[in-house]
Design an enzyme around this catalytic site. Structure first.
Site, PDB file in Angstrom:
ATOM      1  N   GLU A   1      30.294 101.160  60.025  1.00 27.42           N
ATOM      2  CA  GLU A   1      31.449 101.749  59.085  1.00 27.42           C
ATOM      3  C   GLU A   1      30.971 101.134  57.598  1.00 27.42           C
ATOM      4  OE1 GLU A   1      35.637 102.619  60.585  1.00 27.42           O
ATOM      5  OE2 GLU A   1      34.872 100.528  61.471  1.00 27.42           O
ATOM      6  N   GLU A   2      30.706  99.887  57.674  1.00 28.55           N
ATOM      7  CA  GLU A   2      30.385  99.122  56.408  1.00 28.55           C
ATOM      8  C   GLU A   2      29.224  99.814  55.719  1.00 28.55           C
ATOM      9  OE1 GLU A   2      29.954  94.961  57.115  1.00 28.55           O
ATOM     10  OE2 GLU A   2      30.368  94.390  54.991  1.00 28.55           O
ATOM     11  N   GLY A   3      28.416  99.975  56.367  1.00 28.99           N
ATOM     12  CA  GLY A   3      26.928 100.627  55.854  1.00 28.99           C
ATOM     13  C   GLY A   3      27.148 102.084  55.389  1.00 28.99           C
TER      14      GLY A   3
END
Ligand SMILES: O=c1[nH]cnc2c1ncn2[C@@H]1O[C@H](COP(=O)(O)OP(=O)(O)O)[C@@H](O)[C@H]1O
Ligand SMILES: [Ca+2]
Length: 499
Positions: free
Chosen positions: A173-175
Site C-alpha cells: 500500500e505504501e508503495g
C-alpha cells in the site's frame, strides 16, 4: 369579404405562419438562455478538507488537504494546504509508554482545528497510517503495537473531525499510494502520457513502484488499478529493514561483529569508512541491536567506540554486504531474492532520497560526478563539517556520508539503475506544492476521489457548446429575417387591399 375576415387580412399577426415563427423564435431564445445559464453557472468556491497522519518510523507528520467541493472527481484538484511535524519521535517509540503516543499528536491536531473552517469539521475525514516503525514493533511486540494504535485512536476521536481509522498500512500500500500521489499531482492519470515511477526511502523501509515493460513474475509484487478509465499494472516492492536508519544499524552490526572478532578491547573500537575522519562517538551495543531486523549477537562489551575514517569506496564495499545478491529464483532480482523487472521510465525519488541528496547537492549530476562529489564529502574531516554546517542537527550531519553512499548503492547495486538511466531519477520533495509521499494517494483512494472511469464534467464539451451556440444563433437570426420579410409582405398586401 365579411368584416371579420377583412380584419384578419389587415392584421398580419393573425397569420398562422407568423404566429408559428414568433413562437419558434421565443422558444429558441429561451433554450439559448437556459443553456448559457447552466453552462456558465458561477461555481461556488466551497472547499472540502481531509487530514492524513503519516506515522513514520522516525516521526509523525499531519497533512491537511483541500479541494473544491464540486470538483472532487477531477484529477489534480486536491492540494496540500498545511503540514505539521509532531514533536518527538515516531509513535513506535512509545512502546513502553503507549499513552504518550496519543498525547504527542495534540499540538498538530489543535492546529488542524484552526486551519479548517469550523463548519466543515464534522465532515472532514481523519486517517492515520503507520508505516515500517510500527510494522517492526508489531513483529517484536504485538501487544505494545496494539496499545500504541489504541492510544492514537483514542486521541484522534477527541477532535471534532470524522475519525476514519488508525492502522498499520502494508508495504505494498505504501508503495502503490506513493505512486498514485506522484502521478495524480503530475496529472498523468487521465492522459495517454507516461507515468512516473516512485522511489520512497524512509527510516525503516524503502519502496520501489513502477509500470514495468515485462511480465511481473511474482504475485506479491503486482498491483492493478483502474483509474480515470485507464488500466494500470504496477510492480511494487517494499524492503522492510532497508530504510536508511535500519540499514545503518545493519551495516554497523556487521562492522561490530568483525571488530569484536579481531579485538577484545573494551570498549570495542569500530572503525567506520562511512563516517568522517575525526568523528568519534560512543554508542551502546543495545542501540544497534534493538531491532527485529537483526539476530542478537553475543558481544562481550556493552559499549562501542564508533570511529570514522571517511573512505567512500570502502564505505560502499561495506554497504554492499547488506544486500544479498547471490540467489534469484526469477529471471531478474533486485536483492534478497526479490523479483524485480528492469527499471523502466522516469522516476521520482522522495522522502529521505530527497533530504539526503538535496543536502549533499547531488540532485542533478551524472552518476560519475555524484560519486566523485560524495567521495570528497566523506573524506572531509568531521571538525570541518561541523564548522560548515553549524545549524544542522549533529545526528543528521554525521550520517549524510553513510546515507548518500547507501542511496547510491541501493539505486545502483540494489535496484539496478545505471549511469545511462541515472538522470531518469528526479529527486523531489514536493510536486505543485504538495509533498510526494503515500498520504495523498491513501486519502484519494479511501474517499473514492479517483473514479475508475473518467467523469463527465460539463453538459457538453466546450467545443461542442461553442459550435452549438453559433449554429443556434444563426438559425434564430435566419428565422427572424424570414419573419420580418413575411411581416412586410403581408402588411403591403393588406395596404394594397385597403387601397
Ligand atoms: O531533514 C532531514 N535530513 C535527513 N534525513 C531526514 C530529514 N527529515 C527526515 N529525514 C529522514 O527521513 C526518514 C523518514 O522516514 P520515516 O519516518 O517516514 O520512516 P518510514 O517511512 O520507514 O516509516 C528518516 O530516516 C528521517 O531521519
Ligand atoms: Ca515514510
Amino acid at each position: 369579404m365579411d368584416e371579420q375576415e377583412e380584419v384578419k387580412v389587415k392584421n398580419p399577426w393573425h397569420r398562422p405562419v407568423l404566429i408559428f415563427l414568433t413562437v419558434f423564435i421565443i422558444l429558441g431564445i429561451v433554450i439559448m438562455v437556459s443553456i448559457s445559464v447552466v453552462q456558465n453557472k458561477p461555481l461556488p468556491k466551497k472547499y472540502k478538507y481531509g487530514i492524513v497522519l503519516d506515522a513514520g518510523s522516525s516521526h509523525t507528520s499531519v497533512f491537511i488537504y483541500e479541494w473544491p467541493a464540486e470538483k472532487e472527481n477531477n484529477t489534480g484538484m486536491v492540494r496540500q494546504i498545511h503540514t505539521c511535524n509532531v514533536k518527538g519521535k515516531g509513535i513506535s517509540s512509545y512502546n513502553a509508554n503507549p499513552d504518550g503516543a496519543g498525547k504527542s499528536l495534540q499540538e498538530c491536531m489543535v492546529e488542524a482545528k484552526q486551519k479548517i473552517p469550523a463548519y466543515r469539521h464534522s465532515e472532514t475525514p481523519v486517517y492515520l497510517g503507520a508505516t515500517a516503525g510500527m510494522r517492526l514493533l508489531k513483529m517484536e511486540d504485538e501487544t505494545a503495537s496494539e496499545k500504541v494504535l489504541a492510544s492514537v485512536e483514542h486521541s484522534l476521536k477527541t477532535y471534532p473531525f470524522s475519525y476514519q481509522g488508525a492502522r498499520i498500512i502494508s508495504g505494498q500500500e505504501e508503495g502503490a499510494f506513493g505512486w498514485i500521489t506522484v502521478n495524480y499531482l503530475n496529472q498523468n492519470l487521465n492522459k495517454p502520457t507516461g507515468t512516473l515511477g516512485a522511489l520512497d526511502l524512509g527510516g525503516a523501509s524503502t519502496q520501489i513502484t513502477f509500470i514495468p515493460q515485462q511480465e511481473i513474475e511474482s504475485g506479491d509484487n503486482s498491483i492493478d488499478f483502474r483509474l480515470y478509465g485507464n488500466d494500470y499494472h504496477l510492480y511494487t516492492h517494499s524492503f522492510l529493514c532497508y530504510g536508511k536508519d535500519q540499514a545503518l544499524k545493519l551495516s554497523l552490526s556487521k562492522k561490530l561483529v568483525s571488530a569484536h572478532a579481531a579485538s577484545k578491547t573494551d570498549p570495542i573500537e569500530v572503525r567506520d569508512p562511512c563516517f568522517h575522519p575525526g568523528y568519534n562517538f560512543t554508542r551502546t551495543v543495545q542501540s544497534i541491536f534493538d531491532t527485529p531486523c537483526m539476530k542478537a549477537v553475543n558481544i562481550s562489551s556493552g559499549i562501542i567506540s564508533h570511529v570514522g575514517f571517511g573512505d567512500w569506496s570502502q564505505c560502499q564495499q561495506s554497504i554492499r554486504k547488506v544486500f544479498n545478491t547471490s540467489r534469484c529464483a526469477y529471471s531478474k532480482c533486485s536483492f534478497n531474492e526479490v523479483f524485480q523487472p528492469s527499471v523502466y521510465g522516469k522516476f521520482g525519488a522522495f522522502s529521505a532520497f530527497f533530504f539526503v541528496m538535496d543536502f549533499l547537492n547531488l540532485t542533478s549530476d551524472s552518476l560519475a560526478i555524484t560519486k566523485q562529489k560524495l567521495e570528497k564529502y566523506c573524506s572531509t574531516p568531521w571538525k570541518k563539517i561541523v564548522e560548515n554546517y553549524p545549524l544542522v542537527k549533529e545526528k543528521y550531519l554525521s550520517e549524510y556520508c553513510f546515507s548518500g553512499t547507501y542511496i547510491l548503492t541501493l539505486l545502483e547495486d540494489g535496484y539496478n539503475f545505471t549511469s545511462e538511466n541515472w538522470q531518469d531519477i528526479s529527486f523531489l520533495k514536493k510536486i505543485k506544492g504538495s509533498d510526494a509521499g503515500w498520504t495523498l494517494g491513501y486519502m484519494l483512494n479511501l474517499t473514492n476521489m479517483i473514479p475508475a472511469e473518467a467523469p463527465d464534467t460539463r453538459l457538453m464539451p466546450y467545443g461542442g457548446y461553442v459550435t452549438f451556440m453559433i449554429f443556434f444563433t444563426l438559425f434564430i437570426f435566419v428565422l427572424f429575417l424570414l419573419a420580418c420579410l413575411y411581416f412586410r409582405q403581408s402588411t403591403r398586401k393588406a395596404q394594397k387591399g385597403i387601397i
